[in-house]
Design an enzyme around this catalytic site. Structure first.
Site, mmCIF file in Angstrom:
data_model
loop_
_atom_site.group_PDB
_atom_site.id
_atom_site.type_symbol
_atom_site.label_atom_id
_atom_site.label_comp_id
_atom_site.label_asym_id
_atom_site.label_seq_id
_atom_site.Cartn_x
_atom_site.Cartn_y
_atom_site.Cartn_z
ATOM 1 N N ARG A 56 0.862 -1.190 0.000
ATOM 2 C CA ARG A 56 0.000 0.000 0.000
ATOM 3 C C ARG A 56 0.891 1.229 0.000
ATOM 4 O O ARG A 56 2.103 1.144 0.117
ATOM 5 C CB ARG A 56 -1.007 -0.005 1.166
ATOM 6 C CG ARG A 56 -0.602 -0.661 2.418
ATOM 7 C CD ARG A 56 0.200 0.113 3.433
ATOM 8 N NE ARG A 56 -0.024 1.518 3.458
ATOM 9 C CZ ARG A 56 0.959 2.400 3.568
ATOM 10 N NH1 ARG A 56 2.225 2.006 3.676
ATOM 11 N NH2 ARG A 56 0.710 3.687 3.595
ATOM 12 N N GLY A 57 0.211 2.387 -0.128
ATOM 13 C CA GLY A 57 0.974 3.621 -0.318
ATOM 14 C C GLY A 57 1.057 3.854 -1.818
ATOM 15 O O GLY A 57 1.436 2.938 -2.575
ATOM 16 N N ALA A 58 0.694 5.079 -2.253
ATOM 17 C CA ALA A 58 0.510 5.319 -3.687
ATOM 18 C C ALA A 58 1.702 4.870 -4.559
ATOM 19 O O ALA A 58 1.517 4.090 -5.506
ATOM 20 C CB ALA A 58 0.166 6.791 -3.904
ATOM 21 N N ARG A 99 -7.888 -0.586 -6.452
ATOM 22 C CA ARG A 99 -8.094 0.566 -5.551
ATOM 23 C C ARG A 99 -8.292 1.818 -6.414
ATOM 24 O O ARG A 99 -7.517 2.044 -7.348
ATOM 25 C CB ARG A 99 -6.906 0.761 -4.599
ATOM 26 C CG ARG A 99 -6.769 -0.365 -3.579
ATOM 27 C CD ARG A 99 -5.821 -0.022 -2.461
ATOM 28 N NE ARG A 99 -6.433 0.853 -1.471
ATOM 29 C CZ ARG A 99 -5.745 1.421 -0.475
ATOM 30 N NH1 ARG A 99 -4.440 1.228 -0.363
ATOM 31 N NH2 ARG A 99 -6.363 2.189 0.404
ATOM 32 N N GLN A 206 -1.869 2.596 10.049
ATOM 33 C CA GLN A 206 -0.610 2.671 9.288
ATOM 34 C C GLN A 206 0.448 3.501 10.020
ATOM 35 O O GLN A 206 1.643 3.255 9.894
ATOM 36 C CB GLN A 206 -0.845 3.284 7.900
ATOM 37 C CG GLN A 206 -1.614 2.418 6.935
ATOM 38 C CD GLN A 206 -3.099 2.693 6.975
ATOM 39 O OE1 GLN A 206 -3.654 3.100 8.005
ATOM 40 N NE2 GLN A 206 -3.783 2.477 5.871
ATOM 41 N N ASP A 247 -2.429 10.724 -2.237
ATOM 42 C CA ASP A 247 -2.825 9.692 -3.209
ATOM 43 C C ASP A 247 -3.231 10.281 -4.544
ATOM 44 O O ASP A 247 -3.153 9.621 -5.579
ATOM 45 C CB ASP A 247 -3.955 8.842 -2.630
ATOM 46 C CG ASP A 247 -3.405 7.957 -1.532
ATOM 47 O OD1 ASP A 247 -3.229 8.461 -0.403
ATOM 48 O OD2 ASP A 247 -3.086 6.795 -1.815
ATOM 49 N N ASN A 257 -5.652 12.324 0.667
ATOM 50 C CA ASN A 257 -4.711 11.479 1.408
ATOM 51 C C ASN A 257 -5.513 10.703 2.453
ATOM 52 O O ASN A 257 -6.731 10.875 2.590
ATOM 53 C CB ASN A 257 -3.619 12.330 2.060
ATOM 54 C CG ASN A 257 -2.507 11.463 2.642
ATOM 55 O OD1 ASN A 257 -2.019 10.542 1.971
ATOM 56 N ND2 ASN A 257 -2.084 11.723 3.873
ATOM 57 N N LYS A 258 -4.827 9.869 3.201
ATOM 58 C CA LYS A 258 -5.454 9.015 4.203
ATOM 59 C C LYS A 258 -6.465 9.779 5.059
ATOM 60 O O LYS A 258 -6.212 10.916 5.464
ATOM 61 C CB LYS A 258 -4.356 8.416 5.083
ATOM 62 C CG LYS A 258 -4.798 7.504 6.186
ATOM 63 C CD LYS A 258 -5.734 6.388 5.742
ATOM 64 C CE LYS A 258 -5.192 5.571 4.600
ATOM 65 N NZ LYS A 258 -6.224 4.730 3.949
HETATM 66 O O1 MRU Z 1 -4.648 3.159 2.338
HETATM 67 P P1 MRU Z 1 -3.178 3.393 2.221
HETATM 68 O O2 MRU Z 1 -2.397 2.847 3.373
HETATM 69 O O3 MRU Z 1 -2.640 2.934 0.882
HETATM 70 O O4 MRU Z 1 -3.033 4.975 2.261
HETATM 71 C C1 MRU Z 1 -1.761 5.516 2.068
HETATM 72 C C2 MRU Z 1 -1.720 6.986 2.161
HETATM 73 O O5 MRU Z 1 -2.707 7.651 2.344
HETATM 74 C C3 MRU Z 1 -0.382 7.601 1.931
HETATM 75 O O6 MRU Z 1 -0.243 8.786 2.668
HETATM 76 C C4 MRU Z 1 -0.246 7.939 0.430
HETATM 77 O O7 MRU Z 1 -0.519 6.819 -0.352
HETATM 78 C C5 MRU Z 1 1.101 8.460 0.105
HETATM 79 S S1 MRU Z 1 2.359 7.230 0.176
HETATM 80 C C6 MRU Z 1 3.835 7.970 -0.212
#
Ligand code: MRU
Length: 364
Positions: A56-58, A99, A206, A247, A257-258
């Site tokens: 996970r994470g963009a 996603r 996270q 994201d 973002n999250k």
């Molecule tokens: O649901 P996730 O854990 O994939 O969410 C991740 C985030 O919101 C991060 O802040 C974002 O993807 C940036 S990662 C460099």
């Protein structure tokens, strides 16, 4: 495959296993108690790994999808370009459906699709080799991009500063350095002595499970706080800047973002703490005009009511709202830190300038 006695920072978040034609990831759902690697070979395994946030994470999702579609393309048994193309698109669209919010997923898959189109005149075997190279390029670029975000971000703070971050935009969300953590890691190498506050990040934790883990493993001074404590640490004067990842950034600077990021940004505005969104250009979507146009992923209710608890912590049948992301309005953002510099308001202009710098640059 469980791993022992190694630092989490010594592992690749995502890598290609050429020998076994597989994508290898750290299973992030098992962190921090156990470091387990997963070897993904089928479309279903790759889709599930992304959907279930094992990777996970963009940026990391983008790299996993690029290696994933390469591995799947290699399995297509034909010499006929048209058949190969149709089968490739089917698999690409399937992975793309895992996603919806992080634009890096479709960005990486579209880069891979372009390779198939651009090399139409070549044999299928040669196209497969070009696909491998493009996926490797995406990962190598990710490392360079995060380092540059770190350099530009570091220039926004000073030694000894307090930094608050939300979710995990760290090495575990990228190939190295992270985005929001890149200034922190570069500062750590250069003796800046930052004090970092990591929001735990409900509901999937996270911040607690990943950010606190990787920063602590790197020797960074990190303090874990619950999501509802950011006002307290800001009011105490302990936070000089907020660095978060994102994201998808819309053309007007609104940034998804999250979930919870926009709460932090609103509180930070009240306490006069600048909020910096760390975003590679691969996360900026100039085709999305505003935050209202960003599709926000909705996740299962169980993540809120029972995951992480020994027993359910909410009444059976209660209604649950569980959006995975929120949009921080551009008015709350002090700057968007990219690999080409820091964009400032008005973002409709500055983001265009970032892309024109990118076009002129030989950096990537
Ligand atoms: O649901 P996730 O854990 O994939 O969410 C991740 C985030 O919101 C991060 O802040 C974002 O993807 C940036 S990662 C460099």
């Amino acid at each position: 495959m469980q791993q022992k006695n190694k630092n989490i920072m010594d592992y690749d978040t995502v890598r290609l296993d050429d020998k076994n034609d597989a994508v290898v990831i750290i299973d992030q759902t098992k962190l921090p108690s156990s470091i387990e690697l997963l070897s993904l070979k089928t479309a279903q395994e790759i889709w599930d790994a992304i959907y279930l946030l094992k990777v996970r994470g963009a940026p990391a999702i983008g790299v996993a999808a690029a290696y994933g579609i390469y591995v799947l393309a290699k399995q297509i048994q034909t010499e006929d370009y048209d058949i190969f193309y149709q089968e490739f698109v089917k698999r690409k669209e399937y992975l793309d459906s895992s996603r919806p919010t992080a634009v890096n997923l479709s960005w990486a898959l579209n880069r891979m699709l372009n390779v198939v189109k651009e090399h139409k005149a070549e044999t299928v075997a040669s196209i497969k080799e070009q696909l491998r190279q493009e996926a490797v390029n995406i990962q190598v670029e990710d490392i360079k991009v995060c380092k540059m975000i770190g350099e530009y971000g570091l220039a926004l703070v000073k030694p000894g500063d307090g930094i608050l971050t939300h979710c995990n935009a760290g090495q575990l969300a990228t190939s190295k350095y992270g985005t929001a953590t890149a200034p922190i890691y570069l500062g750590q190498e250069r003796g800046y002595g930052f004090r970092v506050f990591a929001d735990e990040t409900r509901p999937l934790l996270q911040g607690a499970r990943l950010t606190a883990f990787e920063l602590q493993s790197s020797g960074v001074d990190v303090t874990l706080i619950c999501d509802n404590m950011s006002a307290t640490v800001m009011k105490n004067g302990w936070v000089d800047a907020v660095f978060v990842g994102c994201d998808r950034v819309a053309a007007n600077g609104d940034a998804a973002n999250k979930i919870g990021t926009s709460v932090v940004a609103a509180v930070a505005k009240y306490y006069d703490v600048p909020v910096y969104i760390c975003a590679p250009t691969s996360t900026i979507d100039m085709n999305t005009p505003t935050g209202a146009d960003i599709k926000i992923e909705q996740r299962p209710a169980e993540e809120v009511t029972e995951m992480w608890y020994k027993e359910r912590m909410a009444p059976e049948g209660v209604k649950v709202f569980n959006p995975a992301f929120d949009v921080t309005d551009h008015e709350l953002i002090a700057g968007i830190v990219t690999e080409y510099g820091v964009a400032r308001a008005p973002y409709t202009e500055s983001l265009k300038e970032i892309f024109s710098l990118k076009e002129k640059s030989k950096f990537i």
